[in-house]
Design a protein around this motif. Sequence first.
Motif, PDB file in Angstrom:
ATOM      1  N   ALA A  85       0.824  -1.203   0.000  1.00 42.87           N
ATOM      2  CA  ALA A  85       0.000   0.000   0.000  1.00 42.87           C
ATOM      3  C   ALA A  85       0.863   1.259   0.000  1.00 42.87           C
ATOM      4  O   ALA A  85       0.594   2.215  -0.736  1.00 42.87           O
ATOM      5  CB  ALA A  85      -0.921  -0.009   1.211  1.00 42.87           C
ATOM      6  N   LEU A  86       1.899   1.251   0.835  1.00 42.48           N
ATOM      7  CA  LEU A  86       2.810   2.388   0.893  1.00 42.48           C
ATOM      8  C   LEU A  86       3.415   2.666  -0.484  1.00 42.48           C
ATOM      9  O   LEU A  86       3.425   3.812  -0.958  1.00 42.48           O
ATOM     10  CB  LEU A  86       3.916   2.096   1.907  1.00 42.48           C
ATOM     11  N   ALA A  87       3.921   1.638  -1.135  1.00 41.22           N
ATOM     12  CA  ALA A  87       4.550   1.819  -2.449  1.00 41.22           C
ATOM     13  C   ALA A  87       3.558   2.356  -3.476  1.00 41.22           C
ATOM     14  O   ALA A  87       3.887   3.248  -4.277  1.00 41.22           O
ATOM     15  CB  ALA A  87       5.144   0.492  -2.921  1.00 41.22           C
ATOM     16  N   HIS A  88       2.346   1.832  -3.479  1.00 40.67           N
ATOM     17  CA  HIS A  88       1.339   2.286  -4.438  1.00 40.67           C
ATOM     18  C   HIS A  88       0.930   3.739  -4.172  1.00 40.67           C
ATOM     19  O   HIS A  88       0.788   4.531  -5.118  1.00 40.67           O
ATOM     20  CB  HIS A  88       0.113   1.385  -4.383  1.00 40.67           C
ATOM     21  N   TYR A  89       0.732   4.099  -2.915  1.00 38.21           N
ATOM     22  CA  TYR A  89       0.358   5.483  -2.602  1.00 38.21           C
ATOM     23  C   TYR A  89       1.448   6.462  -3.052  1.00 38.21           C
ATOM     24  O   TYR A  89       1.151   7.554  -3.547  1.00 38.21           O
ATOM     25  CB  TYR A  89       0.106   5.658  -1.103  1.00 38.21           C
ATOM     26  N   ARG A  90       2.711   6.074  -2.879  1.00 39.36           N
ATOM     27  CA  ARG A  90       3.808   6.947  -3.292  1.00 39.36           C
ATOM     28  C   ARG A  90       3.764   7.176  -4.808  1.00 39.36           C
ATOM     29  O   ARG A  90       3.941   8.299  -5.283  1.00 39.36           O
ATOM     30  CB  ARG A  90       5.148   6.334  -2.869  1.00 39.36           C
ATOM     31  N   ALA A 124       0.697   7.529   2.560  1.00 34.93           N
ATOM     32  CA  ALA A 124       1.967   6.811   2.486  1.00 34.93           C
ATOM     33  C   ALA A 124       2.830   7.118   3.702  1.00 34.93           C
ATOM     34  O   ALA A 124       3.463   6.221   4.282  1.00 34.93           O
ATOM     35  CB  ALA A 124       2.704   7.175   1.206  1.00 34.93           C
ATOM     36  N   ALA A 125       2.852   8.391   4.106  1.00 35.27           N
ATOM     37  CA  ALA A 125       3.643   8.779   5.275  1.00 35.27           C
ATOM     38  C   ALA A 125       3.153   8.076   6.533  1.00 35.27           C
ATOM     39  O   ALA A 125       3.951   7.658   7.386  1.00 35.27           O
ATOM     40  CB  ALA A 125       3.587  10.296   5.450  1.00 35.27           C
ATOM     41  N   GLU A 126       1.843   7.935   6.655  1.00 32.20           N
ATOM     42  CA  GLU A 126       1.272   7.264   7.825  1.00 32.20           C
ATOM     43  C   GLU A 126       1.635   5.788   7.859  1.00 32.20           C
ATOM     44  O   GLU A 126       1.754   5.193   8.940  1.00 32.20           O
ATOM     45  CB  GLU A 126      -0.243   7.438   7.820  1.00 32.20           C
ATOM     46  N   LEU A 127       1.829   5.189   6.695  1.00 30.96           N
ATOM     47  CA  LEU A 127       2.165   3.770   6.617  1.00 30.96           C
ATOM     48  C   LEU A 127       3.661   3.498   6.736  1.00 30.96           C
ATOM     49  O   LEU A 127       4.071   2.345   6.904  1.00 30.96           O
ATOM     50  CB  LEU A 127       1.660   3.195   5.285  1.00 30.96           C
ATOM     51  N   ASP A 128       4.471   4.548   6.634  1.00 30.02           N
ATOM     52  CA  ASP A 128       5.927   4.390   6.599  1.00 30.02           C
ATOM     53  C   ASP A 128       6.483   4.445   8.025  1.00 30.02           C
ATOM     54  O   ASP A 128       6.614   5.517   8.615  1.00 30.02           O
ATOM     55  CB  ASP A 128       6.536   5.499   5.744  1.00 30.02           C
TER      56      ASP A 128
END
Length: 393
Positions: A85-90, A124-128
């Motif tokens: 999810a993080l990679a896709h949001y970025r 993405a920041a929230e998932l990182d």
Amino acid sequence: MVAAIRNAEWCAWFPEDYRWAYNVMLVLAVVPTGGAEVGEIDRVCRRLAGHVGDDERWFREWGAMGDHVRGLAEKAEARGDRRAALAHYRRATSYYFAAERFRFPKDAEALASYRAMTDCFRRAAELDDRYRIEHVEIPYEDTALPAIFISAASSPDDRRPAVLFMSGFDGNKEHNWFLGAEDLIARGVSVLSLDSPGVGEAVRFRGVPLRHDYEAAGSAAIDWLEGRSDVDADRIGVMALSLGGYYASRCASMEPRFKACVAWGAIWDYHRIWRERIEAAYAKQLPVPGEHLVWSTGTSSNTEALRLLEGFRLADVVPRMDCPFLLVHGEDDQQVPVSDAHLLYEACGSADKTLRIFTNEEGAAQHCHMDNLSIAVPEINAWLADRLGASAG
């Protein structure tokens, strides 16, 4: 006489149109830092083939890719795969960024696309969990400027050097993430990525226009950084790219608290640059549509905008600079001539000053080195970390 436009032979997609070619390069440039995927870029460009100059179609196709990749992110979240999810949001962040750049007027649809971009970056920041990424507000006159702060500190009281990182005429704080922020953190330098006057959310949602006395924003950012327990107030630098070469140089010349300055692309006389562009009916190399100038300055005409730009000259400003200064420029920069870099370098009053011109032979020769960030960014960041006395923890 206005020089003839050169084809963008350094870009495989749309070499006949500089603006389209350069903006594809902006997306390609962030592939190594997870901001895009070559296959997704190629899919968009194939859909745009044969439609060069149709900015509405550009908006639709890049926006559609943003929607698609954001959908992948949401599905990954639903099944509990945070990393995917993080990679896709970025990546969705970059595609929405590309889409909205050409859209004028900045109507509700354009602003919704931009908001989708900021929302994807925030998610993405929230998932990182690798970094402490904070969305913050920098008090500024009667409003506030939105910013992203990424700390290199190992604890709340671990005082690290920091850099104010600004984009330029048409960038934003989110895109800065892909332009070396992680590398700076690894070198022990915290990053405050700012949507400054006339840029990003500041102009779109808060009506803060471009202004020549950029030290107003620079000083506000330093005031905020000095209030943090994890920032060493005696080791704060400023770095900015493209028109940000003016922002950073002006800030470091007028605000003595900055201890190092990087002009990532030279600006010497921005009034002249735009006067020539307007006289050529926008036939010269532009990064975004010409309408961006009037919109970002909050003026009503090119004539009024040019009057405002009369203050965007550095000849009487940079002789005051006394902190270490790094100026980087591309030999084949088609937006700002390399001769302007030499003028800025010679006028700078700093005793410790470096001019680095990236050549066609080595690469990174285009505007702000977007044709090869992998060789430019480490040099820039290593210089900055050294001058700020950083050491990775």
